[in-house]
Structures are given as C-alpha cells and as structure tokens.
Design a protein around this motif. Structure first.
Motif, mmCIF file in Angstrom:
data_model
loop_
_atom_site.group_PDB
_atom_site.id
_atom_site.type_symbol
_atom_site.label_atom_id
_atom_site.label_comp_id
_atom_site.label_asym_id
_atom_site.label_seq_id
_atom_site.Cartn_x
_atom_site.Cartn_y
_atom_site.Cartn_z
ATOM 1 N N GLU A 522 48.815 -8.241 17.097
ATOM 2 C CA GLU A 522 47.672 -9.074 15.468
ATOM 3 C C GLU A 522 46.563 -8.883 16.271
ATOM 4 O O GLU A 522 45.642 -9.204 17.665
ATOM 5 C CB GLU A 522 47.878 -10.568 15.113
ATOM 6 N N ARG A 540 55.483 -20.007 12.698
ATOM 7 C CA ARG A 540 54.337 -19.508 11.970
ATOM 8 C C ARG A 540 54.205 -19.848 10.327
ATOM 9 O O ARG A 540 53.380 -20.032 9.842
ATOM 10 C CB ARG A 540 55.734 -17.841 11.726
ATOM 11 N N SER A 541 55.963 -20.516 9.884
ATOM 12 C CA SER A 541 55.314 -21.124 8.431
ATOM 13 C C SER A 541 54.660 -21.899 8.414
ATOM 14 O O SER A 541 54.073 -22.180 7.423
ATOM 15 C CB SER A 541 56.381 -21.724 7.918
ATOM 16 N N GLN A 542 54.342 -23.042 9.200
ATOM 17 C CA GLN A 542 54.249 -23.662 9.623
ATOM 18 C C GLN A 542 52.293 -23.555 9.505
ATOM 19 O O GLN A 542 51.467 -24.238 9.156
ATOM 20 C CB GLN A 542 54.254 -24.876 10.639
ATOM 21 N N GLN A 543 52.173 -22.007 10.616
ATOM 22 C CA GLN A 543 51.068 -21.822 10.703
ATOM 23 C C GLN A 543 49.703 -21.520 9.578
ATOM 24 O O GLN A 543 49.098 -21.318 8.924
ATOM 25 C CB GLN A 543 50.890 -20.707 11.821
ATOM 26 N N ASP A 544 51.209 -20.960 8.727
ATOM 27 C CA ASP A 544 50.822 -20.284 7.256
ATOM 28 C C ASP A 544 50.067 -21.393 6.165
ATOM 29 O O ASP A 544 49.394 -20.836 5.374
ATOM 30 C CB ASP A 544 52.036 -19.201 6.839
ATOM 31 N N GLU A 545 50.906 -22.774 6.711
ATOM 32 C CA GLU A 545 50.707 -23.606 6.036
ATOM 33 C C GLU A 545 49.343 -24.271 6.411
ATOM 34 O O GLU A 545 48.901 -24.854 4.779
ATOM 35 C CB GLU A 545 51.489 -24.997 5.587
ATOM 36 N N LYS A 546 49.095 -24.104 7.181
ATOM 37 C CA LYS A 546 47.546 -24.962 7.861
ATOM 38 C C LYS A 546 46.328 -24.565 7.139
ATOM 39 O O LYS A 546 46.371 -23.248 6.867
ATOM 40 C CB LYS A 546 47.388 -24.579 9.019
ATOM 41 N N THR A 547 45.540 -25.242 6.561
ATOM 42 C CA THR A 547 44.438 -25.006 5.749
ATOM 43 C C THR A 547 42.848 -24.886 6.859
ATOM 44 O O THR A 547 42.281 -24.810 5.997
ATOM 45 C CB THR A 547 43.932 -25.819 4.403
#
Length: 652
Positions: A522, A540-547
């Motif tokens: 990356e 990864r899904s938790q990272q994507d949800e972070k704003t």
C-alpha cells in the motif's frame, strides 16, 4: 458461512431430462436430470474429469447428448464464459468490445446517425418523425447510459480508466478473458454460465464479481474451485459424481456438511442391507435342499433379485501425512529488507520500505494485480535487482514455486523420474507416497510430463518444491490449476510444514487455511497484519469505517552503515570461525539426541514396554530428559546463529 436457500417455487426455465453422454465407451453421464429455475444461483462441483465443463457445453449446444434431452423456455437466453474465449482477438478497444453487449442499442445509434446525416438535406416531416421514433426507442433501451455501465463493469473487474481505449489485442489472455466476462455481464442473459471465472481475477475483482452475481436478475451456473467464491454467490450446489447430478439446497459449506450426513445415512443403510443379504443367503444355503422350506427359499431368492442395492460410500477426501525433512534449520531472521526501492521506468513498485521474515512465519501476500506481489517475491528470493539492502539469514535454504516452473519440467521424463531428479534423498517408496498425496497413484507415476494437463503439471511442480528439504518456501499462486481436492491437500501439507513460507494467492480458502500473517503493498510500502486472514478482514472493515483523518506519514531516516576499521573486521572473522565451529558441534549433539529419541520412541511403541508399567515409566523419564536437553541445545543454537549473523554483517 453456511447458507441454506428457502427454495421458493418457480417454473423451470431449463430442464435436463435423463441425460446420457458418452466419451468413447465411458459414460460421463447416465440418466442425469436437473431443473433450473429463473433466479437459481447454482454451483457445479465435483472432481476433475467428472464432466462439469462438458455439461455446460451440452447446455450451450456445443455438444449433443447421447441420450435424453434439454428443454428450455422460449425466452431463455444463454451466456457462456469458458476458457476457449482466451484466444479471442480484436483490434477494437476493450470498451468497444464490451459495448458489443448492446447490439440492438448500438444498431439504433447507427440508424440515428444516418438519419441525422440525411437531415442535412432533407427536412421532411417523415424524416423528423422517424428520428423521433428512433430516439424514443434508444432512450427506452437506456442508450445514453450504456457507456457508463460498460466502464463501471470493466473498472470493477480491474481495468484502469486509461486502459479502456486500448485495443483488446494488446492485452494478455487473462485480461482478454476479463473483457469477455464484462461483455457477458452487460448482456444479462437469462442463464449465465461461468466456467472458472476467478482463474484470471485478483482478489478485489473476485469480490466485485461476487457482489454483482448476488443481485443478478437471471439464473447463474458457476463451475469454480474457489470455495469462498461459491459460498458467497450461490444458493444451490449440484454435485457431479458417478455419472449423475445431485442437488443440495444451499451453498458450498452447506453442501459439505449435508454430504457428510447423507453419506453417514447411506453407509449405515449399506451395512444394514449387507447384513440382511448375508443372513438371507445363509438361510437359502441352509434350507435349499429341504422340500418343506422350498417356498420360503424361492421367496427369498426372488427378494434378493428384486432388491435395489445400496452403494457403499466411497470417500473423495484424502488425508495427508506428509513428513517434511530439513537438512538445516534456519536462523531466527530468514530474510530482512531494509529501505528497499524498486521501479520499472516511471512505475514505482516499492519506495524506501522495510520488512522482516522470521523463522516460523506463514505469510500470505495479498492484493490487486499490478501492485508488485510477484516482484516482491523475487526480491525476497534475491533474483530481482533493487535499491536498498536485502539480508538473508543464517542457514536459509530456499525453494521457489512459480507458474513458469511448469515450463522447466522435463517433458520427456516420467513423473517419478522427475521427482527422483529433484535431488532429494527419498526412496522410490517415499516418492510414491508423496505423489499419492498429490493424486498420482499406481501407474500414474509413469506418465510422461508432456501428456499431463496444466493442473497435473502444477501438482508435480508443487510436489518437487515440497520434497526439496528447503526450510523457506516461496510460493507464487500455488493453487492455480488445482481442483478443490488438490487445494485441500496442499493446505494439509503446509499445515504440517515446520519451516517458513510466503505465498502469493487470491484463493481465500487457501489463505485462511495456511497463513498466520498477512502482507499487502500500500502506497508503495510493505504493510503487515500480524494475524489470520479472517482477523485481517475484520480489522480492515473496522479501519474502513473510521472517519478520522489519516495520520501524517512519518519521514523515514536511512541509518548510515557503521564504518569498521581493519582490526574490528579481522577480530570479527576470527570470532565468526569460532562461532561456526560451536554451531556445528551443537548441531551434531542435536542430531545424536534425535537418534536417541527415535530409539526411545520405538521402545514406547513396543507393546511389551507399554504393558510393563515400571519399564514404561523408566523409558518415559529418559525420553523427557532427552527432550529437555534438546530444548536447551536448540536455544543455544538460536543464540549462536544470531551472533553469527551479526558477525557476518561486520565482515561484509
């Protein structure tokens, strides 16, 4: 995740009735039937050679059945993605090839253009009316959105926006296959048939296709060896086995569990029937000569003749007990990359990045194609030039599996001969056992390499890799061309492997089964997640949800290499020789301990020792003492191996 469909009633869109198909004298199908409803999502599974791809070609009309018939409704249209499309060529751009899916709409566009040209000299009411009619039909066909739809699908399966105008001919076979897939998805046939659609897709593209198929309005039949892909996009599993088609009302995980239950019931029924048959035969034999029992005997004889026999369950599962042997154990650090950069012209792959592979790491390198995964594998191997430092650890013995190694196989060798020439010390019996794990049994081992399929060659090359006695494996797409059974065998083998490996793969079932670390590239850097694939996906899904705003990237500081004087270097050379001698002595001691342990293990397995409690305790005590000594020596070995690596850096 197991999914069971609710099985709502729909009229059949396509029916296969009492199908028989013969190749030579062999029956591939015998009185097989299947009914496909308008929104069915079907996964076709079974061992290689059972006829999955052949069935799709029969449905498509490419092959004619020997017996039986295939009936389809009048409005049933079929779209078929198969490996034959790899040879398709065109000078048109890939966007234009994909747009061929909208033939009727493109025809209307051509008519509109012709009318507009005519209107330059003819303004009659008839021409104006014709144009309005054509434009109305064009808009009803959503003609103004077809280009955007085609771009969305092509980019969804991995094409960059700038590549959409490139001619199809300039792409490799795998990328051309993606274009044909895009065209089929845009055509939206009422029955979409996909033969190994994930073979030429990377992980993000596979996930995009999964999501597309979940909401596809028509019916879908998929042949795939990707178990996770099947789990995520099918609702019915149809097993091709023993010349017939057996449906299971759920996805692949449901099928596996349901099959175990069915086979258990079948095996119990078989055993009960066999017992009844033996009892009946004994009765017939005992009373055959007695006139008073003749009616009962004849009744039982006729009952046996009429009886529908239950088949014994023949399991397709193979358990692997694959014993790996190392000639050497590696040091704690296997490969270290420090401030590594790699570029091809203006294309940057890695930029000033660092990483470390430690003994015991089982790394899966994942991500989209074009990110540099195979390049990174070659860098780790030491066969790719780089800017920066690559340090290989002490006693590292590598073995590299890549698809080009299939071409390195000697096509005139027999399989067993190829294995013998791989250079291991294994006996013919041991090599046959290894080949048996990879589905080469009996006289199969005498087949010439040149007559093998791509999947069979992959299995031979993998087997060669695994017998190499390497303590570090580099595996580039090892599951390509392997069927589900072969993938499961490879997973079992790698689970028993005590060395270190890194693998590039898009097969999530395989990654879940073998990896304890996840690597990905990356921003031109090697990133690591220290856990399994499922844990990585959750993170990864938790990272994507972070704003939160992204963290500021820290500037890397390159450490200057320390300057050594001649005295330090000479002393390091002396110390290095001393440490290497110490290491050899410890290795000899460990080998002797292993021999003593093997002798005690034989005693422990001896029934006479096992039954003698006093003797058994004595042998157990001696065995535990040896284990303690071995652990102590191994710790010393690791410490000295690290010291040797540090001294090697000083000397170099």
């Amino acid at each position: 995740m197991i999914y069971k469909r609710e099985n709502p009633y729909f009229c059949s869109m396509l029916s296969i009735n009492n199908l028989s198909y013969y190749i030579g004298g062999r029956a591939l199908y015998e009185n097989a039937s299947l009914h496909i409803k308008p929104k069915d999502k079907i996964g076709l599974v079974g061992l290689n050679g059972t006829g999955k791809s052949t069935l799709l070609k029969i449905i498509n009309g490419d092959y004619q059945p020997s017996k039986g018939e295939i009936q389809k409704s009048k409005d049933c249209t079929i779209g078929f993605l198969n490996q034959d499309l790899l040879s398709y060529q065109s000078d048109d751009s890939i966007l234009d090839v994909a747009l061929e899916a909208f033939k009727e709409t493109l025809g209307l566009q051509a008519e509109i253009d012709a009318v507009l040209k005519q209107m330059e000299t003819d303004y009659s009411e008839e021409i104006i009316h014709k144009l309005a009619n054509l434009q109305e039909r064009f808009e009803a066909n959503e003609g103004y959105t077809i280009k955007a739809k085609a771009e969305e699908v092509l980019e969804g399966i991995g094409f960059a926006t700038k590549d959409l105008v490139r001619p199809l001919r300039t792409f490799s076979g795998g990328w051309r296959m993606r274009v044909m897939l895009a065209k089929l998805l845009l055509e939206k046939p009422s029955l979409l048939m996909l033969d190994e659609p994930t073979n030429h897709l990377d992980l993000p593209s596979i996930q995009w296709v999964e999501n597309y198929l979940k909401t596809y309005e028509g019916a879908v039949i998929v042949v795939s060896h990707d178990q996770t892909f099947l789990d995520n996009c099918i609702e019915t599993t149809v097993e091709v086995s023993r010349q017939t088609l057996t449906p299971y009302a759920g996805n692949y995980s449901f099928y596996k569990e349901e099959k175990v239950e069915r086979e258990e019931i079948q095996q119990n029924a078989y055993e009960n029937q066999q017992k009844m048959i033996k009892d009946t035969e004994r009765f017939i034999e005992r009373f055959r000569a007695k006139a008073s029992k003749s009616n009962q005997v004849q009744s039982r004889v006729k009952a046996l003749e009429r009886m529908e026999r239950v088949n014994e369950v023949v399991s397709d599962n193979i358990s692997v007990n694959f014993k790996f042997k190392f000639s050497k154990q590696s040091g704690r650090d296997v490969v270290t990359l420090d401030q590594v950069s790699k570029a091809y012209g203006d294309i940057t792959i890695l930029d000033n990045t660092s990483a470390r592979i430690e003994r015991g790491d089982k790394i899966a390198l994942i991500g989209a194609n074009g990110k540099g995964k195979s390049t990174l594998l070659r860098i780790i191997d030491g066969s790719e030039k780089i800017d920066g430092q690559r340090q290989e650890g002490y006693n590292v013995v590598k073995s590299f599996f890549a698809q080009h190694q299939l071409e390195a196989l000697n096509v005139n060798n027999e399989i067993l001969q190829e294995m013998v020439q791989a250079g291991s010390d294994k006996t013919e019996t041991e090599l046959r056992n290894v080949l048996g794990c990879f589905l080469f049994t009996n006289d199969d081992v005498f087949k010439k390499i040149k007559v093998l399929s791509g999947g069979e060659k992959s299995r031979v090359a993998l087997a060669k890799t695994l017998i190499s006695e390497a303590n570090f494996l580099l595996l580039d797409e090892p599951t390509n061309h392997l069927d589900m059974q072969s993938v499961n065998i490879l997973i079992q083998a790698l689970e028993q492997y005590e060395g270190t490996f890194i693998t590039v793969s898009h097969d999530r079932h395989f990654i879940k089964g073998v990896a304890n670390k996840i690597w990905y590239i990356e921003d031109h850097e090697i990133k690591e997640y220290p856990g399994t694939y499922d844990e990585y996906m959750l993170w990864r899904s938790q990272q994507d949800e972070k704003t939160d705003a992204p963290a500021v990237k820290k500037e890397k500081v390159t450490k200057p290499k320390p300057v050594r004087n001649d005295g330090e270097v000479n002393q390091a050379k002396k110390d290095l020789k001393k440490k290497e001698r110490e290491l050899e002595e410890i290795e000899d001691s460990i080998m002797k301990l292993e021999e003593e342990k093997a002798g005690l293990e034989k005693q422990l397995a001896d029934p006479a020792v096992f039954q003698d409690e006093e003797q058994s305790q004595k042998v157990n005590k001696a065995y535990e003492e040896l284990r303690g000594k071995e652990q102590s020596l191994t710790a010393q070995w690791e410490q000295i191996a690290e010291e040797i690596q540090e001294l090697q850096e000083v000397v170099s």
